[in-house]
Design a protein around this motif. Structure first.
Motif, PDB file in Angstrom:
ATOM      1  N   LEU A  90       4.345  10.045   1.227  1.00 30.49           N
ATOM      2  CA  LEU A  90       4.634  10.135  -0.209  1.00 30.49           C
ATOM      3  C   LEU A  90       5.518   8.973  -0.653  1.00 30.49           C
ATOM      4  O   LEU A  90       5.281   8.374  -1.709  1.00 30.49           O
ATOM      5  CB  LEU A  90       5.293  11.472  -0.538  1.00 30.49           C
ATOM      6  CG  LEU A  90       4.439  12.724  -0.288  1.00 30.49           C
ATOM      7  CD1 LEU A  90       5.214  13.975  -0.673  1.00 30.49           C
ATOM      8  CD2 LEU A  90       3.102  12.656  -1.012  1.00 30.49           C
ATOM      9  N   ARG A  91       6.516   8.632   0.150  1.00 27.82           N
ATOM     10  CA  ARG A  91       7.397   7.497  -0.192  1.00 27.82           C
ATOM     11  C   ARG A  91       6.635   6.180  -0.193  1.00 27.82           C
ATOM     12  O   ARG A  91       6.997   5.249  -0.904  1.00 27.82           O
ATOM     13  CB  ARG A  91       8.579   7.419   0.770  1.00 27.82           C
ATOM     14  CG  ARG A  91       9.616   8.502   0.561  1.00 27.82           C
ATOM     15  CD  ARG A  91      10.906   8.231   1.323  1.00 27.82           C
ATOM     16  NE  ARG A  91      10.717   8.060   2.753  1.00 27.82           N
ATOM     17  CZ  ARG A  91      10.758   9.052   3.643  1.00 27.82           C
ATOM     18  NH1 ARG A  91      10.962  10.298   3.254  1.00 27.82           N
ATOM     19  NH2 ARG A  91      10.595   8.792   4.929  1.00 27.82           N
ATOM     20  N   THR A  95      -0.587  10.250  -2.353  1.00 31.51           N
ATOM     21  CA  THR A  95      -0.506  11.438  -3.197  1.00 31.51           C
ATOM     22  C   THR A  95      -0.766  12.670  -2.327  1.00 31.51           C
ATOM     23  O   THR A  95      -1.718  12.677  -1.535  1.00 31.51           O
ATOM     24  CB  THR A  95      -1.566  11.371  -4.314  1.00 31.51           C
ATOM     25  OG1 THR A  95      -1.330  10.205  -5.096  1.00 31.51           O
ATOM     26  CG2 THR A  95      -1.529  12.600  -5.191  1.00 31.51           C
ATOM     27  N   ALA A  96       0.045  13.693  -2.509  1.00 31.53           N
ATOM     28  CA  ALA A  96      -0.151  14.926  -1.752  1.00 31.53           C
ATOM     29  C   ALA A  96      -1.423  15.623  -2.222  1.00 31.53           C
ATOM     30  O   ALA A  96      -1.627  15.808  -3.421  1.00 31.53           O
ATOM     31  CB  ALA A  96       1.046  15.856  -1.912  1.00 31.53           C
ATOM     32  N   VAL A  97      -2.277  15.982  -1.286  1.00 32.69           N
ATOM     33  CA  VAL A  97      -3.452  16.799  -1.560  1.00 32.69           C
ATOM     34  C   VAL A  97      -3.117  18.245  -1.219  1.00 32.69           C
ATOM     35  O   VAL A  97      -3.382  19.157  -1.988  1.00 32.69           O
ATOM     36  CB  VAL A  97      -4.672  16.322  -0.744  1.00 32.69           C
ATOM     37  CG1 VAL A  97      -5.861  17.250  -0.941  1.00 32.69           C
ATOM     38  CG2 VAL A  97      -5.027  14.896  -1.111  1.00 32.69           C
ATOM     39  N   ARG A  98      -2.513  18.425  -0.042  1.00 34.78           N
ATOM     40  CA  ARG A  98      -2.028  19.738   0.398  1.00 34.78           C
ATOM     41  C   ARG A  98      -0.691  19.536   1.094  1.00 34.78           C
ATOM     42  O   ARG A  98      -0.596  18.751   2.034  1.00 34.78           O
ATOM     43  CB  ARG A  98      -3.023  20.399   1.353  1.00 34.78           C
ATOM     44  CG  ARG A  98      -4.319  20.770   0.681  1.00 34.78           C
ATOM     45  CD  ARG A  98      -5.208  21.600   1.617  1.00 34.78           C
ATOM     46  NE  ARG A  98      -6.490  21.805   0.998  1.00 34.78           N
ATOM     47  CZ  ARG A  98      -7.573  21.083   1.254  1.00 34.78           C
ATOM     48  NH1 ARG A  98      -7.528  20.122   2.134  1.00 34.78           N
ATOM     49  NH2 ARG A  98      -8.708  21.344   0.645  1.00 34.78           N
ATOM     50  N   GLU A  99       0.312  20.249   0.628  1.00 36.23           N
ATOM     51  CA  GLU A  99       1.637  20.194   1.250  1.00 36.23           C
ATOM     52  C   GLU A  99       1.557  20.785   2.660  1.00 36.23           C
ATOM     53  O   GLU A  99       0.636  21.549   2.957  1.00 36.23           O
ATOM     54  CB  GLU A  99       2.648  20.983   0.405  1.00 36.23           C
ATOM     55  CG  GLU A  99       2.850  20.440  -0.996  1.00 36.23           C
ATOM     56  CD  GLU A  99       3.576  19.094  -1.030  1.00 36.23           C
ATOM     57  OE1 GLU A  99       4.383  18.811  -0.121  1.00 36.23           O
ATOM     58  OE2 GLU A  99       3.320  18.321  -1.972  1.00 36.23           O
ATOM     59  N   PRO A 100       2.523  20.469   3.535  1.00 40.17           N
ATOM     60  CA  PRO A 100       2.505  21.031   4.884  1.00 40.17           C
ATOM     61  C   PRO A 100       2.486  22.563   4.852  1.00 40.17           C
ATOM     62  O   PRO A 100       3.257  23.185   4.116  1.00 40.17           O
ATOM     63  CB  PRO A 100       3.814  20.527   5.497  1.00 40.17           C
ATOM     64  CG  PRO A 100       4.131  19.282   4.738  1.00 40.17           C
ATOM     65  CD  PRO A 100       3.640  19.540   3.341  1.00 40.17           C
ATOM     66  N   ALA A 112      -0.508  21.680   9.105  1.00 39.67           N
ATOM     67  CA  ALA A 112      -0.964  20.362   8.681  1.00 39.67           C
ATOM     68  C   ALA A 112      -0.621  20.081   7.228  1.00 39.67           C
ATOM     69  O   ALA A 112      -0.289  20.983   6.455  1.00 39.67           O
ATOM     70  CB  ALA A 112      -2.475  20.256   8.863  1.00 39.67           C
ATOM     71  N   SER A 113      -0.724  18.792   6.882  1.00 38.09           N
ATOM     72  CA  SER A 113      -0.644  18.355   5.489  1.00 38.09           C
ATOM     73  C   SER A 113      -1.716  17.297   5.277  1.00 38.09           C
ATOM     74  O   SER A 113      -2.197  16.680   6.233  1.00 38.09           O
ATOM     75  CB  SER A 113       0.735  17.782   5.167  1.00 38.09           C
ATOM     76  OG  SER A 113       0.885  16.493   5.735  1.00 38.09           O
TER      77      SER A 113
END
Length: 130
Positions: A90-91, A95-100, A112-113
């Protein structure tokens, strides 16, 4: 001998992709090499990951679920490392699709993430002990 020698991905902007992939791949222990018009990351005697500029720049980003790239999963040593790699991504501009989170539909211990970049390249960080 590794199962496969290298994975090469065509991207829209090599410099942007280097900036997104380098923090992740170097944290996973790979070294970067640049040459010609692309870059590659490798571990001695292991598989190499290569990015090159797309020949057809009018093709647009890949869409998940279409024919082609699905995702690349990186196995890491712990749930904490999944969380850490997700934050690094992310940094770095992913872009996050699914958070951990847990994925019991895969196995009772699967954690998983998933993240994706502007080219539609999706990667997964996963931990599945046992």
């Amino acid at each position: 001998m590794p199962l496969f020698d290298h994975l090469s991905v065509s991207v829209s902007e090599v410099d942007d992709v280097i900036a997104r992939f380098d923090p992740i791949l170097t944290a996973l222990g790979l070294s970067r090499s640049e040459g010609g018009n692309g870059a590659s990351w490798y571990a001695e005697g292991e598989t190499e990951f290569v990015v090159l500029p797309a020949r057809d720049t009018a093709s647009g980003p890949h869409r998940h679920g279409r024919v082609g790239w699905q995702h690349l999963a990186f196995a890491v040593a712990s749930r904490a490392e999944v969380d850490d790699m997700h934050e690094r991504a992310l940094r770095a501009g992913w872009t996050a699709v699914r958070e951990p989170k847990e994925y019991p539909r895969f196995t009772p211990t699967y954690y998983a993430s998933f993240v994706e970049d502007a080219d539609g390249i999706r990667i997964e960080f996963m931990h599945n002990p046992g």
